[in-house]
Design a protein around this motif. Structure first.
Motif, PDB file in Angstrom:
ATOM      1  N   LYS A 388       0.810  -1.117  -0.135  1.00 31.84           N
ATOM      2  CA  LYS A 388       0.137   0.110   0.127  1.00 31.84           C
ATOM      3  C   LYS A 388       0.990   1.172   0.142  1.00 31.84           C
ATOM      4  CE  LYS A 388      -4.348  -1.293   0.250  1.00 31.84           C
ATOM      5  NZ  LYS A 388      -5.690  -0.591  -0.376  1.00 31.84           N
ATOM      6  N   ASN A 389       2.048   1.195   0.405  1.00 30.41           N
ATOM      7  CA  ASN A 389       2.914   2.314   0.571  1.00 30.41           C
ATOM      8  C   ASN A 389       4.101   2.293  -0.683  1.00 30.41           C
ATOM      9  OD1 ASN A 389       3.289   4.031   3.232  1.00 30.41           O
ATOM     10  ND2 ASN A 389       2.352   2.075   3.757  1.00 30.41           N
ATOM     11  N   GLY A 390       3.780   1.401  -1.620  1.00 25.89           N
ATOM     12  CA  GLY A 390       4.543   1.302  -2.956  1.00 25.89           C
ATOM     13  C   GLY A 390       5.909   0.740  -3.023  1.00 25.89           C
ATOM     14  N   ARG A 391       6.063  -0.148  -1.847  1.00 23.88           N
ATOM     15  CA  ARG A 391       7.349  -0.592  -1.663  1.00 23.88           C
ATOM     16  C   ARG A 391       7.329  -2.274  -2.027  1.00 23.88           C
ATOM     17  NH1 ARG A 391       9.436   0.408   4.227  1.00 23.88           N
ATOM     18  NH2 ARG A 391      10.579  -1.146   3.462  1.00 23.88           N
ATOM     19  N   TYR A 392       7.081  -2.791  -3.483  1.00 24.65           N
ATOM     20  CA  TYR A 392       6.715  -3.612  -4.020  1.00 24.65           C
ATOM     21  C   TYR A 392       7.666  -4.707  -3.876  1.00 24.65           C
ATOM     22  CZ  TYR A 392       3.346  -0.411  -5.861  1.00 24.65           C
ATOM     23  OH  TYR A 392       2.241   0.438  -5.979  1.00 24.65           O
ATOM     24  N   ASP A 393       8.901  -4.386  -4.053  1.00 20.78           N
ATOM     25  CA  ASP A 393       9.874  -5.616  -4.098  1.00 20.78           C
ATOM     26  C   ASP A 393       9.859  -6.084  -2.455  1.00 20.78           C
ATOM     27  OD1 ASP A 393      11.129  -5.499  -6.461  1.00 20.78           O
ATOM     28  OD2 ASP A 393      11.917  -3.533  -6.293  1.00 20.78           O
ATOM     29  N   ASP A 394       9.942  -4.997  -1.550  1.00 18.71           N
ATOM     30  CA  ASP A 394       9.988  -5.353   0.065  1.00 18.71           C
ATOM     31  C   ASP A 394       8.781  -6.219   0.176  1.00 18.71           C
ATOM     32  OD1 ASP A 394      12.341  -4.327   0.307  1.00 18.71           O
ATOM     33  OD2 ASP A 394      11.540  -2.236   1.015  1.00 18.71           O
ATOM     34  N   ALA A 395       7.556  -5.886  -0.208  1.00 14.75           N
ATOM     35  CA  ALA A 395       6.251  -6.254  -0.110  1.00 14.75           C
ATOM     36  C   ALA A 395       6.297  -7.950  -0.716  1.00 14.75           C
ATOM     37  CB  ALA A 395       5.284  -5.752  -0.727  1.00 14.75           C
ATOM     38  N   LEU A 396       6.979  -7.849  -1.785  1.00 17.17           N
ATOM     39  CA  LEU A 396       7.058  -9.413  -2.299  1.00 17.17           C
ATOM     40  C   LEU A 396       7.988 -10.176  -1.611  1.00 17.17           C
ATOM     41  CD1 LEU A 396       6.296 -11.170  -4.492  1.00 17.17           C
ATOM     42  CD2 LEU A 396       8.306 -10.730  -5.665  1.00 17.17           C
ATOM     43  N   LYS A 397       9.107  -9.839  -0.910  1.00 21.91           N
ATOM     44  CA  LYS A 397       9.716 -10.496  -0.063  1.00 21.91           C
ATOM     45  C   LYS A 397       9.185 -10.913   1.357  1.00 21.91           C
ATOM     46  CE  LYS A 397      14.059 -10.239   2.551  1.00 21.91           C
ATOM     47  NZ  LYS A 397      15.308  -9.487   2.747  1.00 21.91           N
ATOM     48  N   ALA A 398       8.212 -10.058   2.019  1.00 20.89           N
ATOM     49  CA  ALA A 398       7.571 -10.443   3.000  1.00 20.89           C
ATOM     50  C   ALA A 398       6.660 -11.639   2.953  1.00 20.89           C
ATOM     51  CB  ALA A 398       7.172  -8.973   3.660  1.00 20.89           C
ATOM     52  N   GLU A 399       5.695 -11.155   1.608  1.00 20.67           N
ATOM     53  CA  GLU A 399       4.773 -12.095   1.233  1.00 20.67           C
ATOM     54  C   GLU A 399       5.087 -13.536   1.107  1.00 20.67           C
ATOM     55  OE1 GLU A 399       1.178 -12.848   1.784  1.00 20.67           O
ATOM     56  OE2 GLU A 399       1.305 -10.794   1.539  1.00 20.67           O
ATOM     57  N   LYS A 400       6.408 -13.624   0.639  1.00 20.60           N
ATOM     58  CA  LYS A 400       6.673 -15.144   0.255  1.00 20.60           C
ATOM     59  C   LYS A 400       7.313 -15.669   1.570  1.00 20.60           C
ATOM     60  CE  LYS A 400       8.239 -14.740  -4.562  1.00 20.60           C
ATOM     61  NZ  LYS A 400       9.358 -14.957  -5.453  1.00 20.60           N
ATOM     62  N   SER A 401       7.690 -14.903   2.369  1.00 20.56           N
ATOM     63  CA  SER A 401       7.947 -15.467   3.902  1.00 20.56           C
ATOM     64  C   SER A 401       6.582 -15.801   4.549  1.00 20.56           C
ATOM     65  CB  SER A 401       8.867 -14.342   4.646  1.00 20.56           C
ATOM     66  OG  SER A 401      10.306 -14.161   4.201  1.00 20.56           O
ATOM     67  N   ALA A 402       5.679 -14.911   4.349  1.00 19.98           N
ATOM     68  CA  ALA A 402       4.363 -15.347   4.906  1.00 19.98           C
ATOM     69  C   ALA A 402       3.891 -16.634   4.549  1.00 19.98           C
ATOM     70  CB  ALA A 402       3.445 -14.302   4.747  1.00 19.98           C
ATOM     71  N   MET A 403       4.241 -17.061   3.283  1.00 19.46           N
ATOM     72  CA  MET A 403       3.698 -18.216   2.906  1.00 19.46           C
ATOM     73  C   MET A 403       4.531 -19.706   3.096  1.00 19.46           C
ATOM     74  SD  MET A 403       1.926 -16.515  -0.657  1.00 19.46           S
ATOM     75  CE  MET A 403       0.741 -17.898  -0.998  1.00 19.46           C
TER      76      MET A 403
END
Length: 457
Positions: A388-403
């Motif tokens: 939501k804050n436009g930090r897409y690369d960091d978001a992808l890293k966190a989401e993959k960790s979440a899964m």
């Protein structure tokens, strides 16, 4: 008789123990409102948020103290206060008073009772420093405040006093699982279920199995929790609701509706069952009935997740004024929690991001939460707030960790798809969003319609 086996962790047999084949933050969160050992298939989840094993923990301790009945917290509070007036050195009465105040906080959603509970527990320990109920009670209290590291410390102190009692292992395991220390949590829950296979341990098994993507195993374990029953009627109703929620989250709507109705039949006007039934009504297109049920659910105890859901349904039908009233109430509730020592960084940051409110503040809260704990729900929240804050690369890293555990959570896959789309990974994004819809096409009043439209592009 169910044969005892050790928990096994590999691709085909995740937790072995008493199960022949599930916290939920919860507790999430213990207040927001928050299982292992009897399985031969991959393990866990809770309750959803929920869900809150810490609540069942407190209820079990309260019943085991022999000072309460099925009449609720008020009667116990009155009885313990009378005992204390007669004998101020009655440490057992002080501990039971603390547990009753915890239950009262759950019944009212008033975190002010946590302070009263803490005073009572500390008074018990002043009289008897190794009182098991007070030590374990303080652990459950810290779970409710989302102080997961501190909760484990109290749980270990209780275990040192009475290592053959199961309750404190639940406190320790809940803290471990909310911190993302899953291997440690599994071992702790195995010890708990080895000592006492009951509603409290079965529900934890269910939660763990759900986290690891074993939905059939989670259902099996929660069915066992319901069959085992609890020391307080509400505990069993809570497990029926959790079972209904597992069904709902896996798109088994008739089974979910049946469980919610059974919970209401055994525990009338139960707010969690009303809210569960509301989401079923919404999924069936019965918006008016859903709104009515959510209103009933939050009328006396306005839990923020249900107030938010009500607001989201109003948003989905274009009633922005009514939605704003609910969202404003949620903001007030989180402020009240924070003032009473409850850590709601993760929950509040997700709420703010979902509704495009104070995104910078949401990111700050989410980053703090991510430094404090590494559980999959916190990582998913961190990913979404970064998105939501436009930090897409960091978001992808966190989401993959979440899964990383293979959790079959539709919202996780939707978040992943939206992040992938922003990074230009169009095909992967469509597959992820379709996976979300395959798991549960009714996962969110806000996002389910958007997901359905996205895959049709």
């Amino acid at each position: 008789m169910i044969k005892q086996r050790k928990i096994i962790k590999n691709s085909s047999d995740f937790f072995g123990g008493f199960f022949s084949s599930r916290y939920t933050l919860m507790m999430g969160i213990a207040l927001l409102l928050v299982a292992v050992g009897l399985l031969t298939a991959p393990l866990f989840t809770p309750t959803a948020a929920p869900a809150d094993p810490a609540v069942v923990q407190a209820g079990s301790l309260l019943a085991s103290s022999g000072t309460t009945s099925l009449g609720g917290a008020d009667l116990t509070i009155a009885n313990m206060q009378k005992r204390i007036q007669s004998n101020e050195a009655d440490y057992k009465a002080w501990a039971s008073l603390g547990l009753a105040y915890q239950q009262k906080a759950r019944e009212t959603n008033d975190p002010g009772y946590y302070g009263e509970a803490e005073k009572a527990f500390q008074k018990s320990l002043q009289i008897k420093p190794d009182d098991y109920e007070a030590l374990a009670g303080l652990g459950a209290l810290d779970l409710s405040r989302h102080n997961f590291k501190e909760a484990q410390g109290w749980g270990r102190k209780a275990v040192n006093v009475l290592p053959d009692r199961a309750y404190a292992y639940g406190v320790i395991g809940d803290g471990q699982i909310e911190m993302g220390n899953y291997d440690l949590a599994v071992a702790t829950f195995q010890k708990m279920v080895d000592l006492r296979p009951d509603l409290s341990s079965y529900s934890r098994v269910s939660y763990a199995r759900e986290l690891y993507g074993d939905v059939p195993g989670a259902i099996d374990a929660m069915q066992r929790a319901v069959a085992a029953g609890g020391p307080v009627t509400e505990n069993t109703a809570w497990c029926r609701v959790q079972l209904g929620t597992i069904y709902f989250n896996s798109n088994k709507l008739p089974e979910a509706e049946k469980m919610y109705n059974e919970a209401l039949a055994t525990y009338p006007n139960y707010l969690h069952a009303q809210a569960g039934l509301a989401q079923v009504m919404w999924s069936q297109g019965k918006t008016d009935e859903a709104i009515k049920l959510y209103k009933q659910s939050v009328a006396n105890v306005p839990l923020p997740q249900y107030v938010t859901a009500l607001g989201d349904i109003y948003t989905s039908i274009g009633d922005n004024k009514a939605a704003k009233e609910q969202y404003d109430l949620v903001g007030y509730i989180y402020t009240l929690f924070e003032k009473n020592g409850v850590n709601v960084n993760m929950e509040e940051s997700l709420f703010l991001a979902d509704h495009d409110m104070d995104l910078v503040g949401a990111l700050q809260k989410a980053e703090v939460a991510g430094r404090e704990r590494q559980d999959v729900h916190t990582l998913d929240t961190l990913a979404w707030v970064r998105y939501k804050n436009g930090r897409y690369d960091d978001a992808l890293k966190a989401e993959k960790s979440a899964m990383c555990l293979g959790t079959q959570n539709a919202l996780f896959y939707y978040h992943l798809g939206m992040i992938q789309n922003k990074l230009g990974q169009t095909d992967e994004a469509r597959k992820s969003v379709q996976k979300a819809l395959d798991i549960n096409p009714y996962f969110s009043p806000l996002y389910s319609p958007q997901a359905a439209a996205f895959v049709k592009q």
